[in-house]
Design a protein around this motif. Sequence first.
Motif, PDB file in Angstrom:
ATOM      1  N   TYR A   1       0.813  -1.218   0.000  1.00 56.82           N
ATOM      2  CA  TYR A   1       0.000   0.000   0.000  1.00 56.82           C
ATOM      3  C   TYR A   1       0.852   1.277   0.000  1.00 56.82           C
ATOM      4  N   PHE A   2       2.026   1.189   0.613  1.00 58.17           N
ATOM      5  CA  PHE A   2       2.885   2.368   0.755  1.00 58.17           C
ATOM      6  C   PHE A   2       4.309   1.963   0.407  1.00 58.17           C
ATOM      7  N   GLU A   3       4.894   2.669  -0.540  1.00 56.06           N
ATOM      8  CA  GLU A   3       6.232   2.332  -1.032  1.00 56.06           C
ATOM      9  C   GLU A   3       7.269   2.302   0.090  1.00 56.06           C
TER      10      GLU A   3
ATOM     11  N   LYS B   1       8.131   4.315   4.356  1.00 53.44           N
ATOM     12  CA  LYS B   1       7.578   5.025   5.504  1.00 53.44           C
ATOM     13  C   LYS B   1       7.318   6.497   5.180  1.00 53.44           C
ATOM     14  N   ASP B   2       8.176   7.104   4.364  1.00 49.86           N
ATOM     15  CA  ASP B   2       7.954   8.497   3.981  1.00 49.86           C
ATOM     16  C   ASP B   2       6.617   8.668   3.263  1.00 49.86           C
ATOM     17  N   VAL B   3       6.310   7.758   2.375  1.00 54.37           N
ATOM     18  CA  VAL B   3       5.037   7.810   1.648  1.00 54.37           C
ATOM     19  C   VAL B   3       3.880   7.636   2.628  1.00 54.37           C
ATOM     20  N   LEU B   4       4.001   6.695   3.546  1.00 55.03           N
ATOM     21  CA  LEU B   4       2.960   6.471   4.562  1.00 55.03           C
ATOM     22  C   LEU B   4       2.734   7.734   5.392  1.00 55.03           C
ATOM     23  N   ILE B   5       3.803   8.348   5.841  1.00 52.11           N
ATOM     24  CA  ILE B   5       3.708   9.565   6.658  1.00 52.11           C
ATOM     25  C   ILE B   5       3.015  10.684   5.879  1.00 52.11           C
TER      26      ILE B   5
END
Length: 191
Positions: free
Chosen positions: A45-47, A49-53
């Motif tokens: 779902y998120f490449e 942790k930066d993308v998730l944040i």
Amino acid sequence: MPKPDKREEILCSALHLIAEHGFHGAPMAMIAERAGVGAGTIYRYFENKDVLINEMYKELEKRLTAYLLEGYAVEQPLRDRFLHLSTAVLRYCITNPIHFKYLEQFHNSPYGVAHRRDKFLGKSVQRDLYCELFEQGVTQGTIKNLPMVVLCSLAFGPLIFIARDHILGFVTLDDKLINNIISACWDSLKS
């Protein structure tokens, strides 16, 4: 009752863990465990942790903007629009303390610095309600002719501190005190 999808579970877990422990104190493995998914599932779902944040921030920004726009009328006088937006910001923060804590983490991190830089340098695609309001006020002579970053500090600084103090139990906000605080913020901006 339908079960939330995995992406939403991951975002919700990240929100709570980051609000509680900060970005570095909430590793992906901890987020995955809290979400009830395998660590590898997050990366579907998120490449990273930066993308998730950043996705979590965008989600909260959407929610906050929707809240701000409830009852907002562009044709209202400038002062009334400022009072509406500022009251809504303060109420959103104190009624959503986990969101507020996450947003605080974000805005006081390199992620938030980059976001603010883009906004103030005009690189952001999305227009900010406050910036539009301040630009209009400066043009009309209703608001002091100060740099946008200073106007935002005068408007948001007190709101952020008072929301934090309310959440920490240092002050109890009621309607009268909220109105007085917002009026004081307006007084600091008006010409």
